[in-house]
Scaffold this active site. Sequence first.
Site, PDB file in Angstrom:
ATOM      1  N   ASP A 194     -40.353  12.014   6.004  1.00 20.43           N
ATOM      2  CA  ASP A 194     -40.978  11.820   7.311  1.00 20.43           C
ATOM      3  C   ASP A 194     -40.191  12.557   8.388  1.00 20.43           C
ATOM      4  O   ASP A 194     -39.071  13.016   8.168  1.00 20.43           O
ATOM      5  CB  ASP A 194     -41.161  10.336   7.648  1.00 20.43           C
ATOM      6  N   ILE A 195     -40.805  12.676   9.552  1.00 19.27           N
ATOM      7  CA  ILE A 195     -40.192  13.392  10.666  1.00 19.27           C
ATOM      8  C   ILE A 195     -39.204  12.477  11.371  1.00 19.27           C
ATOM      9  O   ILE A 195     -39.550  11.351  11.757  1.00 19.27           O
ATOM     10  CB  ILE A 195     -41.266  13.880  11.648  1.00 19.27           C
ATOM     11  N   GLU A 237     -46.327   9.891  10.473  1.00 17.54           N
ATOM     12  CA  GLU A 237     -45.481  11.080  10.306  1.00 17.54           C
ATOM     13  C   GLU A 237     -44.886  11.153   8.906  1.00 17.54           C
ATOM     14  O   GLU A 237     -43.949  11.911   8.657  1.00 17.54           O
ATOM     15  CB  GLU A 237     -44.353  11.080  11.350  1.00 17.54           C
TER      16      GLU A 237
END
Length: 315
Positions: A194-195, A237
């Site tokens: 994920d970001i 995300e």
Amino acid sequence: MTPIGHIFSQNHSVRFFNDHVLLQEIFNYFTTNPADVVIILHETKPIGIITLKDMVHSLKNCDNLTRPAREIMSSPVKTFYSSMSIADVLDEMSQAEYDKIVAINEKQVVIGVMDRRHLLSLCYTQLTPLIKHEHNIIHSMLGLAGENERSLLKLATTDSLTGIGNRRLFEEIFQAHQSLGERFDVTLFLLMFDIDNFKTINDTFGHVVGDSVLKELTKLVSQSIRKSDIFIRWGGEEFTILLQYPDPMSVMNIAEHIRQTIDQHSFTTIVHVTCSFGMTAIYPHDSLEQVIERADKALYRAKVDGKNTVRMEIS
């Protein structure tokens, strides 16, 4: 579906030896020809093969070349016509005892020899996109769906923002791959990432910028993986990639490559973005929940260890 004959070279030829021939004769053949495999016959029927690797292994353990070929051949084998589809060959092999296949053309000429694992490895990149893009598993449930139903199916299995698959598609593909893996000993891995600090990006720059980052990152990652890898937006995300590789270190190297690519990329909007990665192996009888739980643990460790890193959870 692709015929089995298409995966063999058109100029391929295979030498035959009777099962009573001494290994010395086969050894001499290997040393004077570029071949790496021969077929062993009993009378006129293929009953096994000997590869160059088999020969080297035999010499390493015993230098006696006066033994008959049948003593070190790999067996059993099965003959298939080159026009038979790869899918049908794989299906038949999954229910049989033989490990090797011999492909012949309509003139009964042998065009190639292969074991089931090598066959699967070669055709995997053809099978996976077929599952991924045509959604055969879901289509089989819908039966003879009309154009409207197929359009709805595509909408239901595609992430509207990024254009890649969504969680529903991933769940279907995971089950298909698990079935394939159990039958043919395919090694699968799940990469979850994920970001980092994505909430801060949204809060600071707004959701339009956040969406732009998600789309740009999706394009960047898609260019960094193979067509046979399954890339999914898991939610928000968070993303997952389903990969087939022979060992975990290969996947760790792929993850590290993706991490560095993202870290070094100048995004159109906020310039710098990083991601944290968690990786796990997928075992034959794993449920999706078990796999996701391990990947989540690895991802959590990556976050705790400072983000923008890759961690692995095997058990």
